[in-house]
Design a protein around this motif. Structure first.
Motif: not given
Lengths: 205, 205
Positions: A17-22, A166-174
């Motif tokens: 799941x991609x998750x954008x910062x913020x 909450x994402x603090x930077x753009x990340x890809x979660x698995x």
């Protein structure tokens, strides 16, 4: 619960799941018994990722709590752990289950496992991992008792308990709905179940 | 102590030591205050290595004790922990120190560190690591108190205290006399010191 922002993590399977910062998401233990192995990779450089050993070092704790800023192997905040309705103590100490773990436990070499789930979930994103990074084992109770021993316990979650981050930077979660039927941590009845991810509204929009 | 089988791990530096299956070595805390970050890679395949998270899982403990068989990320015994004259509790929870750790702590980016020591020690052996594997932090006291918090403690070793381990398969060991001057675990006086490795006689020869 079914709305367009709810994603099923199928029992025994993984999901990226991609998750954008913020942006924030909620991992829901839909049936109350499911461990969800969790990883977070920096979107622009998958060699930087959420690291259990680095978080333990800086937080000086073996478990994380709402309010904690979770860091990468380069000491940059990647997630903030924002809420938890479960009994908490999500394990940070134990390796992801793997083909070799099930063989070691006398199970089949074809047993689904979180290590392969991670590899499969990353593949469409062009990411290869060499070593399997230690996961954040959401909802897994493996407390340290007497300062020394690890005790594998059955889940104490209620159906619907969730954690938010909450994402603090753009990340890809698995996420991997752990297929473990060896340890009691997954409910111990040999039947992994679905869990869910809910992408939360961005309040600033 | 100086004999042909004694190797110095220079203060703040790393060192690779090949160890054949069945052979043993002793890691000596010569001055009693030195943490020695320790790794072990399978000689024929460096993607298989001593894994803290897998050992914790199988041993059901956060620390290892004499008699323990330590395993790889593929559940194969790689070392047996055979003896320990120190107060023990060698940390398994905390990441190797790195350039980023010292920057995060307000130190120079040129600070020597165990992560780079590992990379440098492996280079002549043609081994590249992507992620830095979690080390076995010999002589490092970072106990878990109250089942939750990690407490960084000053060393309690006496000069000359040692641990012994036997290789269960051909492996390449790497040791780093940790250059840490941030945490109290290394003596806290900002002066890393030498440690030593003694290759022990093979009783069968």
């Amino acid at each position: 619960m079914p709305n367009t922002d709810t994603i099923t993590i199928a029992a025994g399977h993984g999901l990226a799941v991609p998750l954008e910062a913020g942006r924030s998401l909620r991992v829901v233990n839909t049936h109350g018994t499911q461990v969800v192995d969790t990883w977070a990779f920096v979107a622009t450089d998958s060699t930087e990722l959420l690291s259990m050993a680095h978080c333990r070092e800086v937080l000086q704790r073996i478990t994380f709590e709402p309010g904690d800023r979770l860091i990468t192997n380069r000491y940059r905040p990647i997630l903030t752990f924002t809420a938890d309705t479960s009994p908490g103590r999500h394990d940070t100490l134990i390796a992801a289950c793997s083909r070799e773990m099930y063989l070691h436990a006398g199970r089949s070499g074809n047993h689904r496992n979180c290590a392969d789930n991670l590899v499969e979930a990353l593949k469409p994103h062009g990411i290869m991992v060499g070593l399997i990074p230690s996961p954040w084992n959401l909802f897994m109770l493996a407390p340290v008792v007497d300062g020394r021993s690890i005790e594998y316990q059955r889940p104490r979650c209620r159906p619907g308990d969730y954690v938010e981050m909450r994402a603090e930077m753009d990340c890809l979660m698995v996420f991997s709905a752990c297929p473990d039927d060896v340890y009691p941590t997954n409910g111990g009845n040999g039947t992994p179940v679905d869990a869910h991810v809910e992408l939360l509204e961005d309040l600033d929009e």
